[in-house]
Structure formats: C-alpha cells, structure tokens
Design a protein around this motif. Structure first.
Motif, PDB file in Angstrom:
ATOM      1  N   ALA A 157       1.036  -1.153   0.027  1.00 30.11           N
ATOM      2  CA  ALA A 157      -0.076  -0.212   0.003  1.00 30.11           C
ATOM      3  C   ALA A 157       0.892   1.493   0.080  1.00 30.11           C
ATOM      4  N   THR A 158       1.833   1.298   0.781  1.00 30.22           N
ATOM      5  CA  THR A 158       2.649   2.613   0.770  1.00 30.22           C
ATOM      6  C   THR A 158       3.234   2.807  -0.402  1.00 30.22           C
ATOM      7  N   THR A 159       3.922   1.635  -0.952  1.00 22.38           N
ATOM      8  CA  THR A 159       4.878   1.819  -2.131  1.00 22.38           C
ATOM      9  C   THR A 159       3.880   2.132  -3.228  1.00 22.38           C
ATOM     10  N   ILE A 160       2.718   1.686  -3.644  1.00 22.92           N
ATOM     11  CA  ILE A 160       1.825   1.983  -4.297  1.00 22.92           C
ATOM     12  C   ILE A 160       1.026   3.575  -4.394  1.00 22.92           C
ATOM     13  N   GLU A 161       0.736   3.635  -3.029  1.00 16.18           N
ATOM     14  CA  GLU A 161      -0.036   5.029  -2.771  1.00 16.18           C
ATOM     15  C   GLU A 161       1.119   5.964  -3.219  1.00 16.18           C
ATOM     16  N   LEU A 162       2.410   5.973  -2.923  1.00 16.16           N
ATOM     17  CA  LEU A 162       3.260   6.942  -3.074  1.00 16.16           C
ATOM     18  C   LEU A 162       3.576   7.020  -4.414  1.00 16.16           C
ATOM     19  N   ALA A 163       3.671   6.241  -5.292  1.00 16.00           N
ATOM     20  CA  ALA A 163       3.786   6.004  -6.648  1.00 16.00           C
ATOM     21  C   ALA A 163       2.642   7.014  -7.397  1.00 16.00           C
ATOM     22  N   LEU A 164       1.442   6.791  -6.826  1.00 13.43           N
ATOM     23  CA  LEU A 164       0.255   7.656  -7.612  1.00 13.43           C
ATOM     24  C   LEU A 164      -0.259   8.864  -6.918  1.00 13.43           C
ATOM     25  N   MET A 165       0.522   9.205  -5.757  1.00 13.90           N
ATOM     26  CA  MET A 165      -0.144  10.184  -4.939  1.00 13.90           C
ATOM     27  C   MET A 165       0.103  11.605  -5.701  1.00 13.90           C
ATOM     28  N   PRO A 166       1.207  11.965  -6.516  1.00 16.44           N
ATOM     29  CA  PRO A 166       1.116  13.103  -7.296  1.00 16.44           C
ATOM     30  C   PRO A 166      -0.067  13.308  -8.322  1.00 16.44           C
ATOM     31  N   LEU A 167      -0.449  12.342  -8.754  1.00 16.95           N
ATOM     32  CA  LEU A 167      -1.727  12.404  -9.609  1.00 16.95           C
ATOM     33  C   LEU A 167      -2.849  12.525  -8.904  1.00 16.95           C
ATOM     34  N   ALA A 168      -2.880  11.693  -7.852  1.00 15.36           N
ATOM     35  CA  ALA A 168      -4.104  11.935  -7.195  1.00 15.36           C
ATOM     36  C   ALA A 168      -4.357  13.378  -6.474  1.00 15.36           C
ATOM     37  N   LYS A 169      -3.287  13.698  -5.885  1.00 17.00           N
ATOM     38  CA  LYS A 169      -3.739  15.339  -5.299  1.00 17.00           C
ATOM     39  C   LYS A 169      -3.663  16.270  -6.350  1.00 17.00           C
ATOM     40  N   ALA A 170      -3.268  16.096  -7.607  1.00 20.07           N
ATOM     41  CA  ALA A 170      -3.587  17.064  -8.626  1.00 20.07           C
ATOM     42  C   ALA A 170      -4.841  16.719  -9.347  1.00 20.07           C
ATOM     43  N   GLY A 171      -5.650  15.885  -8.837  1.00 19.63           N
ATOM     44  CA  GLY A 171      -7.071  15.522  -9.334  1.00 19.63           C
ATOM     45  C   GLY A 171      -6.924  14.798 -10.824  1.00 19.63           C
ATOM     46  N   LEU A 172      -5.835  14.339 -11.116  1.00 19.90           N
ATOM     47  CA  LEU A 172      -5.466  13.708 -12.442  1.00 19.90           C
ATOM     48  C   LEU A 172      -5.767  12.134 -12.294  1.00 19.90           C
ATOM     49  N   LEU A 173      -6.082  11.682 -11.246  1.00 24.22           N
ATOM     50  CA  LEU A 173      -6.167  10.035 -11.283  1.00 24.22           C
ATOM     51  C   LEU A 173      -7.758   9.917 -10.967  1.00 24.22           C
ATOM     52  N   ASP A 174      -8.201   8.884 -11.975  1.00 25.99           N
ATOM     53  CA  ASP A 174      -9.529   8.848 -12.166  1.00 25.99           C
ATOM     54  C   ASP A 174      -9.680   7.643 -13.199  1.00 25.99           C
ATOM     55  N   GLY A 175     -10.437   6.580 -12.442  1.00 24.34           N
ATOM     56  CA  GLY A 175     -10.970   5.341 -13.007  1.00 24.34           C
ATOM     57  C   GLY A 175      -9.712   4.376 -12.756  1.00 24.34           C
ATOM     58  N   ALA A 176      -9.678   3.392 -13.993  1.00 24.09           N
ATOM     59  CA  ALA A 176      -8.875   2.129 -13.724  1.00 24.09           C
ATOM     60  C   ALA A 176      -7.402   2.505 -13.601  1.00 24.09           C
ATOM     61  N   VAL A 177      -6.624   1.770 -12.551  1.00 23.55           N
ATOM     62  CA  VAL A 177      -5.211   1.707 -12.442  1.00 23.55           C
ATOM     63  C   VAL A 177      -4.559   0.430 -12.519  1.00 23.55           C
ATOM     64  N   GLU A 178      -4.027   0.034 -13.328  1.00 23.82           N
ATOM     65  CA  GLU A 178      -3.396  -1.251 -13.614  1.00 23.82           C
ATOM     66  C   GLU A 178      -1.994  -1.247 -12.707  1.00 23.82           C
ATOM     67  N   VAL A 179      -1.799  -2.238 -11.665  1.00 22.24           N
ATOM     68  CA  VAL A 179      -0.452  -2.148 -10.785  1.00 22.24           C
ATOM     69  C   VAL A 179      -0.077  -3.761 -10.776  1.00 22.24           C
ATOM     70  N   VAL A 180       1.307  -3.720 -10.839  1.00 19.81           N
ATOM     71  CA  VAL A 180       2.161  -4.925 -10.652  1.00 19.81           C
ATOM     72  C   VAL A 180       2.992  -4.509  -9.671  1.00 19.81           C
ATOM     73  N   GLY A 181       2.633  -5.323  -8.634  1.00 23.12           N
ATOM     74  CA  GLY A 181       3.946  -4.978  -7.211  1.00 23.12           C
ATOM     75  C   GLY A 181       4.730  -6.178  -7.138  1.00 23.12           C
ATOM     76  N   ILE A 182       5.910  -6.078  -7.338  1.00 18.57           N
ATOM     77  CA  ILE A 182       6.915  -7.158  -7.085  1.00 18.57           C
ATOM     78  C   ILE A 182       7.664  -7.082  -5.729  1.00 18.57           C
ATOM     79  N   THR A 183       7.496  -8.241  -4.943  1.00 15.68           N
ATOM     80  CA  THR A 183       8.137  -8.065  -3.823  1.00 15.68           C
ATOM     81  C   THR A 183       9.091  -9.236  -3.549  1.00 15.68           C
ATOM     82  N   GLY A 184       9.710  -8.866  -2.412  1.00 19.31           N
ATOM     83  CA  GLY A 184      10.701  -9.666  -1.816  1.00 19.31           C
ATOM     84  C   GLY A 184      10.101 -10.485  -0.867  1.00 19.31           C
ATOM     85  N   SER A 185      11.008 -11.588  -0.374  1.00 19.26           N
ATOM     86  CA  SER A 185      10.207 -12.787   0.554  1.00 19.26           C
ATOM     87  C   SER A 185      10.102 -12.284   1.914  1.00 19.26           C
ATOM     88  N   SER A 186      10.791 -11.045   2.288  1.00 19.58           N
ATOM     89  CA  SER A 186      10.849 -10.815   3.675  1.00 19.58           C
ATOM     90  C   SER A 186       9.051 -10.345   4.143  1.00 19.58           C
TER      91      SER A 186
END
Lengths: 354, 354, 354, 354
Positions: A157-186
C-alpha cells in the motif's frame, strides 16, 4: 542520560518487531523498556533477531498487551492481523499512544475489512470514529502529529500510494489503474512456508491473490483521500527471489491534455521537501538504492500513445524496503511525529550500495 | 554546527568509497569536504552511489590525491592496489593523516608484496620503517590511536585473522591451518567482469587463486604478530551467490592437552569488551547476522578426533560484511581511533534481520 | 549411425548459441557439423560453454557465415541484431535453411525496425516479401513447416504473445493492454555490464526502456496476425534477480458480455493439443515450473470490477525460460518443423523441480 | 511400444522422488507404473511436482511399499531415513530390485549408524551380510551390475568421495583430511524450515553439524574401500544461497615425494572413460557447469608449501548437482547398471549454461 519517552514493542519476534527494536535501541529520545511476545519468552532478543546479539540485555516478556503498555508513552504493535484488533480495547485503556503495524485499523469500511481479511471486525466503531489516523506522513503529517492512535500502512500500500499520490493530489487520477507490485520474501514474515521455501523461491516468479489482495481497498481509500476520483485499482502482486524490497509499476490514464513535462514537474513538486520520498534526477527508481533504508523512490514515464480516446497512459514507478518504509521504519516515523521529535530520528542512514 | 575534523575521500567511486562516504556523511565530528575520483568528474556522488541520491551536494572532483588532501585532517583512500603506493609520497607531503584501504602498505616484506601483487613496490622503505600501522583494532588499537598512517586490512584477511586470533594470542597456533573463505560478489568491486556476471554467479560456486591468494602473507604476518609460531595458511577462496558477506572456516591443530572447554573459554575471553567482535552464546557465526554492519562474529567447534598424534583439530568460524568490517567500516573505526573520537561512531547500527 | 541432416550454428559463443549446440548434440536426426564464431576461434566449445566440457570435439571456427553454411541443410544464427541482417544475403545464396534468433527479420515494417533498433535495415525488401516466417509454432505451425527462412521470436515477445493469443484469436483483444514483463538476467546475454553486475543485480528490481522496448512492435504485429484489432501494447520490462525465466502480467480489457467462465474455457481450448504450451489446472503460471525447459505456462484471472463502461479487465499470465521457449528451444522447434521431424525432438524434458 | 522393465517409485513426493519420476518418464526401456506416497494421495503428480504438469496421467497412490513393489522389476525408494529400513523386509519379500536413496543401508557398522542417525537399526544384519551394494559406479560398477539391492550414496558423500578417490585408489590418502562442503538449499528437502526460509537463506552463509555430519562415516568407509588408510574426515558443511549444487574443498596431505604433476596426472587417469566424472582441462570445477545434470567435475591444486615434515598439502575440489549425481540421477545410473541397459540412459543431457 535519561531519555524523554518510554516505549514498548508488543509482538516483537517477527521481522517488523525486529526492525522496530533496532531503531528504538538507537533512538536518542525514546527508551525501549520492554518487548512482549508469545514466543521466545524469557529468552534474549537475539534468540529471534541474531543481529541484536550482545546489543541489549532485554528479554522477550510473556506479558499481555495491556501489561506491556503500562507506564509507556508509546507502544508499537507487531501483532498479526485480527489479533491487533482484539487487543486494542484493553490497550487503549492504558492511555499509551499506539502505532499499529497490522491491517486492522487502516480501513474505514468494516464491510471491506470483512471481505479482504475474512473476519468480522471486533470493534468496527473504531474504524469510523476517527480514533486512528492512517500513518502515511506524506498525506497525513499534521494529523499524525496530533494523533494518539496510528494505523501504519501496509508495504504494498505504501509503495503504490506514493507512486500515484502526485496524480491523486493533482486531481488527475480517475478510473482504472493497473498495478504490478513485485515483492521480496521478507514481506511474508518469519514463519517458513511453501511460498518462501528457498529451493523454489530462489528461482521463481509467481503471483498470488491477483486482483484480490487485501491492500486494494487500503490503496483505494488513501488515493481517494488524496484527491482521486473513481479510482479502481487492479493489483497483481508478484513474488520475486530477493529478500527485501518492493517495485511497483502502475499504469494510470490521465487526460490527454496533460503534457509529459507537466506530469514530470508534478512528481518533482509533490515530493519537494519530503524527507523520505525522492524523485531521482537521471534514472528511474530501483530497489537496491533504498533497501535497508526508510527512503522511497518514485518516478514516472509518460506514454506517447493514445489507444484510449482523450487519455494518455502514464507508467508510475515506486520502490521501498518493505520492512522499513513499508513497515517498521514508517511506524517509527509516525512515532517520531506523535512524540514531537525530529521525524527523521534513527531513519536517516542512506544504506549501502549495493 | 561546525564539525571538528575535515576529511576527504580519494578514489571515491567504488564500493569501498561509497561506504566511506555514507559513514562520513553521518559522522557528528568529521566533515566530508570533498571526494576525488578519476571517474564521474563533475557529477553528483549519486551518479556512482544511487543510495546517496539527494543526501549531499558534493560532486566527484578531478583532483590529484595531493590536491584533495590539502587542508584535511584525514584522507581515506579507496584507490586500487599499486595506485595507492604510487601516490603515497605526495600524499604524505601534505601532512594529512591517511587511512589506506588498498593492500599496498600492509605487508612488511617487499618480496612477498612483489610475489603476490605482481609488481615492484615503489617505496619499499615505507614497508619496514614503521610508518604504517596495520589497522586491525583488535590487535593494534593503541598503535592505531597514535598512528598517522594506517594500512587498513583486507576483507578475507580481517575475517580469517579474527577467527584465529584467540589461538594465536594464546600461543596455541602453530603449523598448518587449512582455510576456506566463502565470499559474496561485492568483494570483487564495481567493475563488471565474467566472475561477477549475474546469470552465472547467481547459480554458481567456484574457487579462484586457491592456495595463492594475496591475503595469505597478510594473514600470516598478522597472526605471527599476535603470537602464532610457524603458521602456514592454506587458503582456498570460494565465490558464492550473495552480494555481501564472508564466511571463513579454519582448521587449526592445537595441542591435544588443550580441552574443548578451554578453547571455548579462550574465544569468549579474547573478545570480551571488544566493541565489534562477538562470540554468540548459542549458535555459530552466520553472515546474515552481520551483513550491513561493522560487526564480526566468531565461533569455534573443537574436534574430538585424533588422527594426528598429540593434536586436536579445532574448526574456527568467522563472518563479516566484506565492505564494512572487512573494508570501509574498519577504516572508519581506525579513523575514529586516530582522531580520538569514540571508536564506535557511525558504526553501531546492528543492521536488519534478515 | 549417420544422421539425416547437417546443421551449423553461426554465432555460437553466446547463451543462445550454447543452448542451440546442447540440443543439436543430443539430436537423433541432425548432426552438428560446425560452430562458427568471432570469439574463441580454435578453442573447444567448452571454452565458452563449460557445461559442454568433454561432450564434443568440435572447436569454434573462424569462418564467415557463408562458409559455415556450405553443405548444411540448416543453419541456426546466434548473431547480434543488425549483424544478422548484414550477413543474410550471402547466407541465402548458400541454399541452406536458416533459423535466425536475432530481431532482424521479425518485423514487416522497416520504419518500425528503424525506430526500435536504431538502424536502417540493410535489406528491407526481405521484411515484406514473405521470405521469412515468424517462428511461433502456436500461430504459424503450417507456415513454418514449409518455410526456408524463419525469424525466431524474442523472449519477451514469445511470452507476452502466448499470454494474449487466446483473446486475440477469439477476436476479444482490442485497444490498450498494459504489460509488465519480469525477466532473469540471462536475457541480457553473455557480456558483463552494469545491469548484470551481480553485487547489485542480486538485490535489485528495476525497469529499463519502459514503454519503449523493441519487442512492442513485434508483439503488436503478431497479435494482429492472430486476430487482435487496435491493440496498443504498453510494456514495462523489469529486471529481477534470477538467472532464467520471464513472468508476464498482461491486463486486457474485454467486452463485459464475456463471462469469466468463457474466458477460462477459451484459454484451455486454445492450447489443447499444443505440445509446449499448457494451462495448469489448479494454479497460475510460475517460472520454476518451466525454467530449463521449452514449456510455456499460461493462465488467466478475469476481474469482477467495472471501472470502464462495458469492459471487464482480464489479468493474463505467462512464463517461459527466456533462453529456451523464449530463444534457442523455440528455434529448434522451428527447425524440427522445417525438417519434417517430430517437433518435440530434444525438447521434451520437463526439467527439474525446483 | 512396450518397454522391457517395470518400475515404481515409493516415496515420490519429495525432490528426490520428483527427479526419479522425471527420468523414468523419459526412459526408453523402463516404464514407470506407479508412484506411492503418503502425501497427495489421489492427486496428479503435478500437485507435488509442477514441472510435470500435463506430462503424465499417473496419480500418487496410497499403497504400502510392498503393494507398490508387486510385479515390478525395480523399485526406487525416496523414503526418509529410518522409514526405509523399517519397510525393507517387506519390500525384499516382493522379489523386486531395490535402489534406496536413504542413508539406511550405506553403512556397514550398526554402531556408527546409531551414532549418526540417532536410532537403532531395525535390521542390522543387512548392513554386514553384503545384501546391499553401495551405489557409487566409479568404485563399485561391477558389483552394482550384479546387485539386487543398492544403497545409493548421499549428496555430500558422493561429492567428497569423488574428490578424494584418485588419491585413495593410489594409496596416497592417509590421515587427516579437512573438508568444507558448501551446499544449495534443495538438499534440505521439500519441507519448509527455518534453515531454508528464503528471507534469511538468500543472504546467508552458515554451518550446521560441523565435524558431526552423518556423511562422515559414509565417506570414511568408502575411501577405505577405495584404498585409503587411516583416513580421518573433518567435515564442515556450509549452507549457501543457491538452490542446487555442492562445492567441496578437501585438503589432503600426501607424501612430499609425490610431485604436483604426478597428482594432476593421477586425477586425469582415474576418471578417464568415466561417463559422468570429468576433470576439466583448463579450469577448476564449478557448480554452474554441472547443475541440472548427472555430471561431477573434479579438480586438484597441489600445494608447494611444507609446514608438515614430509607432507604436501593437496587441495581437491569437486562439484555435483546434489539432487542428480548426488541423488536421483546416480540412483538411475545404478538402476541402469542393474537392468543391463546403457548406464547413461536419460542422464546424458549436459544441461544449460548458465
């Protein structure tokens, strides 16, 4: 030298607990008084955290959360989902500030909690009454400073929110967002399982819970809070063979009228002055630059194509260390804000390369 | 706040240089004034060290070593073997203290230098006249405190010396010692090569320079300084697929009259009070417990067998992070001692687990 | 026993060349007569491919491609992009069948070739005159059987095309497709570079050429050939720390009227009878199940959400070993088809687990 | 086409079982009739071995070993230590040939079995009466051909024995041998545990059972059988972060009168003609050259030093894939010999590089 504040870690035998302890042992203003756990009771902390060998005389104590919180200025919870919610009423009665690393108090919608965590929430009124502040300083810094209870965000959540927050704050985020999050094992925690069995994990890439991960509603809620409209997160998590780190790729679809340069400038501007989020000048984010640290790197690649009428695709990238900025480090950041000490305390080390 | 000392890093674009810079940026008493390099001239430090993105405004400067050392209290050299020796005379003329991470001033025997480094030493008199102190605090702490010039130990050398030092100091080390040192890839440095090419390295174990590694005479000299007799190091280095860390196994052959308990007690006793070497209570050393830190773990497993008349085999183990206790961290430790500040400054973080 | 066909590998010192040689040495119908290379001339094949130590007496020969092709029934080219195109006219003059692993004859549009490979194509007429068949058996099996010249697909391209082909063939693929392809390091080839330097690669995740990778036009062309409409591929490649394997996640957007069950059935149906593509019954694709083999696994997760009016998101997954089904294995599969021998010859080993 | 022999795998859900099944499915002369297991009963083999998805219609059957062996020409046992010994009497009553991958019938000394396997052997008479042949073809090829019962060697044991066998056969091995064996994680089997938990294992090097591993008496017995005298194996196993492969370093101490050239020639000579052991011409053994295959590479580096009067140290190296030449592949090799088919059947693939 007497430190100003007293802290306890409750649920301290997991990886998140270990990171909390490490930071608290180094903290100039906060004294780690005790560590409660249901495992390793009576054993030194190094029984669970070999890196702490010889660094402290503390032992794991078999106390209840409420006992552990007695006399503390702040408690940090490394308890599993569902356990945290069950213990919260007794904890709140102690008067201690609480930073909860579990997912139990992040969502405001009890129905979504039930859907994604597969359990009735034991105190759903706490989800809606403003008791908990969502501990993402980049969105809620002022509220965290005033908060008594913080629900610290999840790693994806942290990682994805920070990736998209500039668009969200600017009101540019609307509709579908496709996300692939690749993670380590820890991120899967300290308990061995088939998904983290080294012989396979070391040579594998696989998905789990595609389009169904419990961080989807958390991300959606946060991005809406930040200014997004009908955001619809289609999130596919992928397990990769490294121990630490998350790399998120998000495809946002903004109005064609927004130029590539505007988007780039927006990312720079949004995180100007943020102590732990940076937008590298000449490269895109990479995990090795932040692993072992509380830093998040964010970057953006606007597309030039136009399959969707009126829309421009924007690939947004973000990396964190899942246990630090995506976990215990961010919790310490919130604790620092709550206690009124420098937000960056114990978190400034830029880590090694590589 | 003005810091008391001024430092420069010379040869700052490699992994060792990066670790030096990271520590100096965090140091409360030492100001990093400049970083000289022959690569990346004019570029920000983050061009070579992405973890430093946004952490400093310093840029790589294309100065000669002597220019870089002007006005400095101390310079730290991350130059390659052979280059360091060539530049030393001009550096010494500047009056700055020097900590040299190369192998150029570790050996006192110019013939051994030539044999193992395949070059005539340009200033062999400096090897024998006591100018340089070998920067292993566990052996030479007092001498380092008084030193103006320190030759900081090699990564394998540090690890193996600390594994065997308790036996050497007790006069129990005599004759052959068989050693296998397993290393991560960062020890090979920043320049890509066949031996560090990920597709193969990630799934490989191989040896290189078996019985012929340049750290053999360094280890031999140090163990003799510590009290060993005719020590004969048979050292096989092995490359393993991890980024950081060394694991050393040494087979020493002590007098049968020395009991297993005596040997265990000796290890405990030797490192009691040492800030960065520990002997874990209930387990043997492991790399993950020290990687990312300046700590070394040492352990011992006495054998019960007796193939050799009058002798008992003792398996000695040691682990370090090759770039920190085996490199830049130890150099900072020496610098702290030379400057009279707390030896542990910037080095106390116990790192993460895992 | 005399084998029926004679083959040469041209450009045999890279990873693709090594895999070609390995298969040909095991082939019951095809004799590997010679291996040409510009490196290792006169040395045994094991100088480049240690796994072939003692398996063959062949040496790398410093022949021109045309010389190497003399008398051959088929030649397999492991030459770099751009080199392959330059050598093709002289090769075609020899009369030998050709399977080309480079990207030089995959695209039919010379302008796209120039845009993505940054060079004028030396024989653009060969791109449009049908000389080359695109070597994806799942789409072009019959054409490959009759072909004299095959352009073997790229690793990302193969993986992504097979993930999306069921939708394309069914006419359900239209418009934007967001793709994240995660790859092991062997896809970068045998030459060491910063991006494949183990110390960093082993702990990193990063993107390169996002939205700009040269396989984008190849994928687009192939999916259109298969039945897709205005397909617009937004492809982000990500480097991961494993040696072999690609994991692709594709977000397709199909008509809402198509049910989840229909989509699942479509995937099963499309690959029924295919020897090297499978749709696992009870799990989604994972790299470890196919690495070291010529198999591709495909899977699908239809979404239930509906941010886009009238559309349903479908997450499509696919995995291959980038050097085998994504490279040399598929080339051998095409060679088998061209020669009229069983398509599966030398390719049936299901590999190990893990 | 009817195959000549019928085989069953008993205990087929582990990694060793999976490798046995893979080979048998490819075998031209042996039909895999059934796979017995206590896990996954009724499920397809791919439930445990994803690489076998779609390759066979066999399911795991919940039969007793004796039931599974009915009518078989040969059974291959992938049962755990101690279980194998318990089931052996009933298995022998069926008349089927047996290849046992467990450690239960390798040692001839029941007291050593008890000491290292921590259990009384249930049928100690079978250890001494010559029923079982130790399945190392390089030592016992003729005996294996005639054997009805084969105890297949352990992974470390195979690797270390092949490293030292040339010296043993030549009568040059006498006294202490120091050994470090570095292993991948698949040797720990399919059950997740703390030692194979990816987050730590991926960044760790550690030892376990130093000087006390159960393969010590197996190696000692075998080397004595081969001609060694008072051999005393001091073996330290080390866990490394790769999935497959063992790298062994052995320090032998031979008579000074034996020249380096004689030792090198001895290694070449000993393995001349061996189908699966090779001594590379121009390099030392490395895991990546043999992983995924039944090959073993052996090499030697004679020392020039002389700390021990009259002795010369010799560093001997060996690599195997622990699951193949160190496990199931070697068992298939023995099976081939027992059945009178070409020893190399299904084992000739030289694997990929890397």
């Amino acid at each position: 030298m007497t430190k100003r504040f007293k802290a306890a870690v409750i649920g301290g035998s997991g990886y998140g607990g270990g990171e909390l302890i490490r930071r608290l042992l180094l903290h100039p203003d906060v004294e780690l008084v005790r560590v409660a756990s249901v495992d390793f009771i009576g054993e030194p902390l190094s029984a669970a955290h070999p890196n702490l060998e010889g660094r402290t005389d503390l032992k794991f104590e078999g106390m209840s959360p409420a006992e552990a919180a007695q006399g503390m200025d702040v408690v940090l919870l490394g308890l599993p989902h569902k356990v945290s919610a069950t213990k919260m009423p007794e904890l709140m009665a102690t008067g201690a500030r609480v930073v909860d690393l579990s997912g139990d108090f992040r969502l405001r919608d009890a129905a979504l909690y039930k859907k994604y965590y597969h359990a009735e929430h034991p105190c759903p009124e706490r989800l809606t009454d403003g008791t908990f502040v969502y501990g993402l300083p980049e969105l809620n810094r002022d509220a965290i400073k005033k908060a008594k209870y913080v629900a610290s965000p999840g790693c994806f959540a942290t990682t994805i929110e920070l990736a998209l927050m500039p668009l969200a704050k600017a009101g540019l985020l609307d509709g579908a967002v496709e996300v692939v999050g690749i993670t380590g094992s820890s991120g899967s925690g300290v308990v061995p399982s088939a998904g983290t069995h080294h012989p396979v994990r070391a040579v594998n890439l696989r998905t789990y819970k595609p389009l169904d991960h419990q961080h989807i509603p958390e991300i959606t809620q946060t991005l809406r809070d930040a200014g997004a409209k009908n955001v619809d997160i289609r999130f596919v998590p992928v397990s990769a063979p490294l121990s630490r780190g998350i790399f998120a790729t998000c495809f946002a679809h903004v109005s064609e009228g927004t130029s590539a340069d505007q988007i780039r400038a927006l990312y720079k501007e949004t995180y100007k002055g943020e102590p732990f989020v940076r937008v590298p000048e000449k490269r895109l984010p990479e995990v090795a630059a932040v692993s072992g640290t509380n830093f998040c790197e964010v970057g953006v690649q606007p597309g030039t194509d136009g399959a969707e009428p009126g829309k421009r695709v924007v690939a947004c990238f973000s990396v964190t260390d899942n246990l630090i900025k995506g976990g215990a480090g961010q919790a310490i950041q919130s604790m620092n804000l709550m206690l009124g000490v420098d937000e960056r305390t114990t978190l400034e080390d830029p880590g090694g390369w590589p």
